[in-house]
Enzyme design. Structure first.
Site, PDB file in Angstrom:
ATOM      1  N   ALA A 272      19.863   2.653  42.414  1.00 30.57           N
ATOM      2  CA  ALA A 272      18.990   3.697  41.902  1.00 30.57           C
ATOM      3  C   ALA A 272      18.512   4.567  43.056  1.00 30.57           C
ATOM      4  O   ALA A 272      18.706   4.218  44.211  1.00 30.57           O
ATOM      5  CB  ALA A 272      17.779   3.092  41.186  1.00 30.57           C
ATOM      6  N   GLU A 274      15.320   7.347  44.522  1.00 32.19           N
ATOM      7  CA  GLU A 274      13.892   7.664  44.422  1.00 32.19           C
ATOM      8  C   GLU A 274      13.544   9.151  44.432  1.00 32.19           C
ATOM      9  O   GLU A 274      12.436   9.503  44.839  1.00 32.19           O
ATOM     10  CB  GLU A 274      13.165   6.986  45.588  1.00 32.19           C
ATOM     11  CG  GLU A 274      13.438   7.593  46.995  1.00 32.19           C
ATOM     12  CD  GLU A 274      14.538   6.901  47.791  1.00 32.19           C
ATOM     13  OE1 GLU A 274      15.436   6.299  47.157  1.00 32.19           O
ATOM     14  OE2 GLU A 274      14.518   6.977  49.031  1.00 32.19           O
ATOM     15  N   HIS A 307      10.979  -0.935  43.209  1.00 28.48           N
ATOM     16  CA  HIS A 307      11.441  -0.407  44.496  1.00 28.48           C
ATOM     17  C   HIS A 307      11.420   1.121  44.517  1.00 28.48           C
ATOM     18  O   HIS A 307      10.832   1.729  45.412  1.00 28.48           O
ATOM     19  CB  HIS A 307      12.851  -0.937  44.776  1.00 28.48           C
ATOM     20  CG  HIS A 307      13.460  -0.444  46.039  1.00 28.48           C
ATOM     21  ND1 HIS A 307      13.466  -1.183  47.204  1.00 28.48           N
ATOM     22  CD2 HIS A 307      14.106   0.709  46.325  1.00 28.48           C
ATOM     23  CE1 HIS A 307      14.080  -0.498  48.158  1.00 28.48           C
ATOM     24  NE2 HIS A 307      14.487   0.656  47.647  1.00 28.48           N
ATOM     25  N   GLU A 308      12.056   1.730  43.540  1.00 30.37           N
ATOM     26  CA  GLU A 308      12.139   3.194  43.554  1.00 30.37           C
ATOM     27  C   GLU A 308      10.760   3.819  43.355  1.00 30.37           C
ATOM     28  O   GLU A 308      10.431   4.823  43.977  1.00 30.37           O
ATOM     29  CB  GLU A 308      13.115   3.709  42.484  1.00 30.37           C
ATOM     30  CG  GLU A 308      14.525   3.121  42.548  1.00 30.37           C
ATOM     31  CD  GLU A 308      15.187   3.152  43.925  1.00 30.37           C
ATOM     32  OE1 GLU A 308      14.823   4.010  44.760  1.00 30.37           O
ATOM     33  OE2 GLU A 308      16.069   2.296  44.172  1.00 30.37           O
TER      34      GLU A 308
HETATM   35  N1  BES Z   1      17.460   5.265  48.498  1.00 30.23           N
HETATM   36  C1  BES Z   1      18.212   4.207  47.925  1.00 30.23           C
HETATM   37  C2  BES Z   1      19.411   4.647  47.175  1.00 30.23           C
HETATM   38  C3  BES Z   1      20.542   5.216  47.996  1.00 30.23           C
HETATM   39  C4  BES Z   1      21.065   4.549  49.044  1.00 30.23           C
HETATM   40  C5  BES Z   1      21.106   6.392  47.671  1.00 30.23           C
HETATM   41  C6  BES Z   1      22.120   5.083  49.752  1.00 30.23           C
HETATM   42  C7  BES Z   1      22.132   6.925  48.393  1.00 30.23           C
HETATM   43  C8  BES Z   1      22.661   6.272  49.445  1.00 30.23           C
HETATM   44  C9  BES Z   1      17.362   3.400  46.964  1.00 30.23           C
HETATM   45  O1  BES Z   1      16.012   3.457  47.157  1.00 30.23           O
HETATM   46  C10 BES Z   1      17.753   1.964  47.156  1.00 30.23           C
HETATM   47  O2  BES Z   1      17.531   1.451  48.193  1.00 30.23           O
HETATM   48  N2  BES Z   1      18.335   1.358  46.138  1.00 30.23           N
HETATM   49  C11 BES Z   1      18.844   0.031  46.201  1.00 30.23           C
HETATM   50  C12 BES Z   1      18.116  -0.903  45.286  1.00 30.23           C
HETATM   51  C13 BES Z   1      16.921  -1.543  45.895  1.00 30.23           C
HETATM   52  C14 BES Z   1      16.239  -2.468  44.927  1.00 30.23           C
HETATM   53  C15 BES Z   1      17.209  -2.271  47.184  1.00 30.23           C
HETATM   54  C16 BES Z   1      20.271   0.111  45.750  1.00 30.23           C
HETATM   55  O3  BES Z   1      20.640   1.154  45.210  1.00 30.23           O
HETATM   56  O4  BES Z   1      21.005  -0.837  45.940  1.00 30.23           O
HETATM   57 ZN    ZN Z   2      15.306   2.212  48.677  1.00 29.84          ZN
END
Ligand code: BES
Ligand code: ZN
Length: 886
Positions: A272, A274, A307-308
């Site tokens: 996801a 944010e 998280h988000e």
């Molecule tokens: N900011 C990230 C999503 C992201 C990461 C988008 C890399 C583009 C490139 C988001 O906040 C995130 O960390 N998501 C995790 C889930 C979280 C519960 C650790 C994910 O997508 O795995």
């Molecule tokens: Zn994140």
């Protein structure tokens, strides 16, 4: 020329080269005319020089990728060809005034975007993904997080096809246009980097709720999903409200816009995102009802929604200066979501599961050619650095800070950090400085955790002096070399310790050295700062058993001279839940490693009686927390065991584990059956802790029993499959059946398919279960499944469910003749052109190749070389493969 382009493509970016931007953007006006094949983006930026003077000195460089430039105006005047330079990744203007308005029109093709970064289509709807560098695929822009601007966004689209038009912030206008089109105008009052921009356009159902913040402000909450999924949003909405409340109570953070939106899409590279006020989610982390989602899915949803949401402060209001600082937002936010879930569920079990992820995945990464510090010094492709090191080890560093400063000191630190840096793009050093200033302390040595890669190892020895009643713990730290870092400086390591008396009770503790040791009388935090230190405990009446690294207080490996008997003692008595579990795990690791040796030497294995009786004790213990009982009954993962072997032997590990499971099942069959029956769900499905615990205990009993390979048990399993009223029980029975070649297996798989073929998330389970089967036919099955309509190479969830799962099926992936390796390499190459990010994630299964036997090593190396030699290799895959081979 080609070579030059490759050099440019594989260029390494270094932290030490960081320079502030030459130009800042004050406001961004975007206007999208949405069309599947030709979307036009009109952008207008007000640009200001970020030096005393820029004019004639600094060129203005904007990033851009896969864009067609339609027009370019500076202060209203169209620019002539000689006034700008353009290549396949940038647009350069020189000279420009100190302050000016730039207007750019670009054309993009969302339907051709299979990388799922930038503006793309999912299920017929438009959506975006801009982190880390996707905004440059929408328009030319200084696409770096330290350029923060206020965004105004206008969306224009077909009213019938795209009735919903969303972007960040507040809706400030909307209306009808000619030709069946309509528009919506959005304004985000908070300055933000481009990576937090988002838009969504589609035919979506809206689920609404409200939240009243701690200062009494009403926030409109919406979840947007495809129409047929509207009955699967309730849990995500509840999770969101819990997260909003928790962040107010735990960090004093209040939400800042009038509306918060979540959109679920089926095609998404990550979990996801944010984006300010408009989070975009992989539908896996939104959609759930008991018939389609397992207990683990529900918990995953709450964790990711949290998280988000938490990023709104740790990421959006305060963001990263550059991508080397990624852990500033991700490590911190992972810690926040872990802590949130500890508070919402069973804290000990949640901690154990987080430590398992760290030990199995992050420790491996730290021991691989891809090892890097939590704050990396260089990268080629930033998408390759969204790693377990940056995320999960980063979270452990924040957790250690909280241990060192105490909860109140930590909170003072985060309060100062948020207020001091609100609206800024900052560094990890800024975070640590806020922690120092708020607590009047020095974290100089602690900083090394961010700079040095590798998993530290602690060697603990003990001595008891019966005359003086003094107990001494000597702790020595070492850290193995990692790429580019042959030698390390000692870390500041908080080691939480307890001492147990002969009855298994905690001894009251005091420590006679140092002034900054913390104790709550039964647990003391030792601050190890030197390479070796001895800590003395006075007034210890008898020789104790030490409980070391309680709650896993630091991301390290511990080697001690504790005996099996002492581990058994801790397992039965330790007041620290984590260490109670870990003592059992260490016992099981020792046992399994010995069995592995037996296998390798062709000896007939025998299961230690003490282990059986300890296991039985846990099994019949009737613990109040059944989820804890379940993890205590789980054997260490194959990949965790591999970590202890000099040369990894996946077959022997697999056989040893299976032998233990089967022997336990044989010896304790009646007990397993009894517990299986007494833990059946009564009444409707509920996702509370007690019900989850009951189901997990029942299902682990079933899995053990299935090892007996008896028709009667298979029948029982099939009954559970048929009668299950929830996906947790259904999947549990199907997954274990899938390991046995029997008619029940094919019947259940066929019936599952028929029932759920319309639901992609449920079909992902069907794919995974087969890819994870231990049957020798699994690779063949996986190949056949690739042709099934339930599979698509273009959808990341499908790729992860089938190919990703297969690559984690150690015994089948590492098949001795290398056919698993050839298969994976073929898929990496196929996906490389479609979606480089996903291909790079898959190829990571090869990075540990040097740890295997000569034959497997050669086979894996050959596949890595084959990939490297392929034409049009993406930067993403190239970086991982070339570093693995180095
Ligand atoms: N900011 C990230 C999503 C992201 C990461 C988008 C890399 C583009 C490139 C988001 O906040 C995130 O960390 N998501 C995790 C889930 C979280 C519960 C650790 C994910 O997508 O795995
Ligand atoms: Zn994140």
């Amino acid at each position: 020329m080609q070579e030059q382009r490759d050099m440019e493509k594989h260029k390494t970016i270094h932290l030490k080269d960081y320079r502030p931007p030459d130009y800042l953007i004050e406001t961004v006006n975007l206007e999208f005319d949405l069309d599947e094949k030709r979307t036009t983006v009109k952008s207008l930026f007000t640009v200001v020089c970020n030096h005393d003077k820029c004019e004639g000195i600094h060129p203005f460089v904007l990033n851009g990728k896969d864009l067609v430039l339609k027009s370019l105006k500076l202060d209203g005047r169209p620019l002539a060809e000689h006034e700008f330079k353009i290549d396949d990744h940038s647009l350069t203007l020189l000279p420009v005034p100190n302050r000016f308005v730039l207007e750019i029109e670009t054309e993009i093709n969302p339907s051709a975007n299979s990388e799922l970064s930038g503006l793309y289509l999912s299920g017929g709807n438009f959506c975006t993904q801009c982190e880390a560098e996707g905004f440059r695929k929408i328009t030319y822009y200084p696409d770096r997080p330290d350029v923060m601007a206020r965004f105004f966004t206008t969306l224009v689209g077909d009213q019938a096809k795209y009735p919903v038009l969303l972007s960040n912030g507040n809706l400030i206008g909307s209306g009808q246009l000619k030709d069946g089109k309509h528009f919506a105008k959005w304004h985000d009052p908070f300055p933000k980097p481009a990576y937090l921009f988002a838009l969504v356009a589609g035919d979506l159902a809206r689920i609404r709720d409200t939240f009243i913040t701690m200062s009494g402000k009403k926030v409109d909450l919406s979840i947007y999903v495809q129409q047929h999924n509207r009955d699967k949003c309730a849990y995500a909405m509840e999770s969101l409200k819990l997260a909003m409340k928790w962040d107010e109570e735990t960090y004093g953070r209040e939400y800042d816009l009038d509306t918060f939106m979540i959109v679920a899409v089926d095609d998404f590279n990550m979990g996801a995102m944010e984006n300010k006020g408009l989070n975009i989610f992989n539908s896996k982390y939104v959609l759930a009802k008991p018939e389609t989602a397992t207990d683990a899915d529900f918990q995953g949803i709450m964790g990711v929604v949290g998280h988000e949401y938490f990023h709104n402060w740790s990421g959006d209001r305060v963001t990263c200066r550059d991508w080397f600082q990624l852990s500033l937002k991700e490590g911190f936010t992972v810690f926040r979501d872990q802590h949130f879930m500890e508070d919402m569920t069973s804290p000990g079990v949640k901690r154990i599961s987080d430590v398992n992820v760290l030990r199995v995945h992050q420790f491996r990464e730290d021991a691989s050619p891809m090892a890097h510090p939590v704050r990396p010094e260089s990268y080629v492709e930033i998408n390759n650095f969204y790693t377990v090191t940056v995320y999960n080890k980063g979270a452990e560093l924040i957790r250690m800070l909280r241990t060192i400063l105490g909860p109140a000191g930590f909170r003072k630190g985060t309060d100062l950090y948020f207020s001091r840096h609100d609206g800024q793009a900052v560094t990890i050093d800024d975070f640590l400085k806020a922690m120092e200033d708020a607590n009047n302390t020095d974290l100089g040595q602690f900083q090394r955790w961010y700079a040095q890669a590798g998993t530290p190892e602690l060697q603990v020895t003990r001595a008891y002096n019966a005359k003086t009643k003094t107990y001494a713990l000597t702790i020595k730290q070492t850290c193995p070399p990692t790429p580019g870092q042959p030698a390390k400086e000692p870390f500041h390591i908080p080691v939480a310790v307890g001492l147990l008396d002969n009855y298994g009770r905690d001894l009251p503790l005091t420590l006679d050295r140092g002034t900054d040791q913390q104790a709550d009388s039964s647990t003391i935090v030792l601050h190890l700062r030197k390479e070796e230190e001895t800590f003395f405990f006075p007034g210890v009446p008898e020789k104790p058993v030490p409980s070391i690294l309680r709650h896993f207080s630091a991301p390290v490996k511990v080697k001690s001279d504790l005996t099996d008997d002492e581990h058994l003692f801790l397992m039965a008595n330790d007041s620290d839940e984590f260490n109670r579990w870990d003592a059992g795990q260490q016992l099981a690791v020792n046992l399994l490693l010995n069995l592995v040796k037996d296998y390798q030497h062709g000896k007939t294995p025998k299961l230690d009686r003490n282990f059986v009786s300890a296991f039985n004790k846990t099994l019949v213990s009737g613990m109040p927390d059944k989820a804890f009982q379940t993890v205590a009954l789980s054997l260490p993962a194959e990949t965790y065991l591999a970590d202890f072997m000099h040369v990894i032997d996946p077959t022997a590990i697999f056989e040893a584990r299976r032998f233990v499971q089967k022997t336990l099942a044989t010896e304790l069959k009646e007990t397993f059956l009894a517990i299986y029956y007494t833990n059946q769900d009564t009444g409707p499905y509920r996702v509370d802790q007690a019900s989850i615990g009951r189901r997990s205990l029942k299902n682990i009993c079933l899995a053990y029993l299935m090892e007996l390979d008896e028709p009667g048990i298979r029948k029982l399993c099939m009954e559970q499959y048929r009668n299950a009223e929830n996906m947790t029980d259904r999947v549990a029975s199907l997954a274990t059946l899938a390991n046995f070649d029997c008619t029940e297996r094919s019947d259940a798989l066929a019936s599952f398919y028929e029932t759920w073929k319309h639901d992609p998330l449920v079909m992902d389970k069907w794919l995974s279960i087969q890819a994870l089967s231990r049957l020798t036919t699994t690779l063949n099955t996986v190949k056949l499944l690739m042709a099934d309509p339930a599979f698509s190479l273009k959808n990341p969830n499908k790729v992860r469910a089938l190919i990703g799962a297969f690559s984690s099926n150690t015994v089948r992936f590492h098949a001795p003749e290398g056919e698993g390796y050839v298969f994976l390499a073929d898929q990496v190459l196929a996906i490389n052109t479609l979606n480089p990010q996903i291909a790079a994630r898959l190829v990571s299964a090869f990075t540990m190749w040097k740890r295997y036997d000569e034959k497997r090593k050669a086979l894996m190396k050959a596949e890595l070389e084959r990939i490297l030699a392929a034409p049009k290799l993406s930067r993403d895959v190239h970086e991982i493969v070339s570093k693995s081979l180095a």
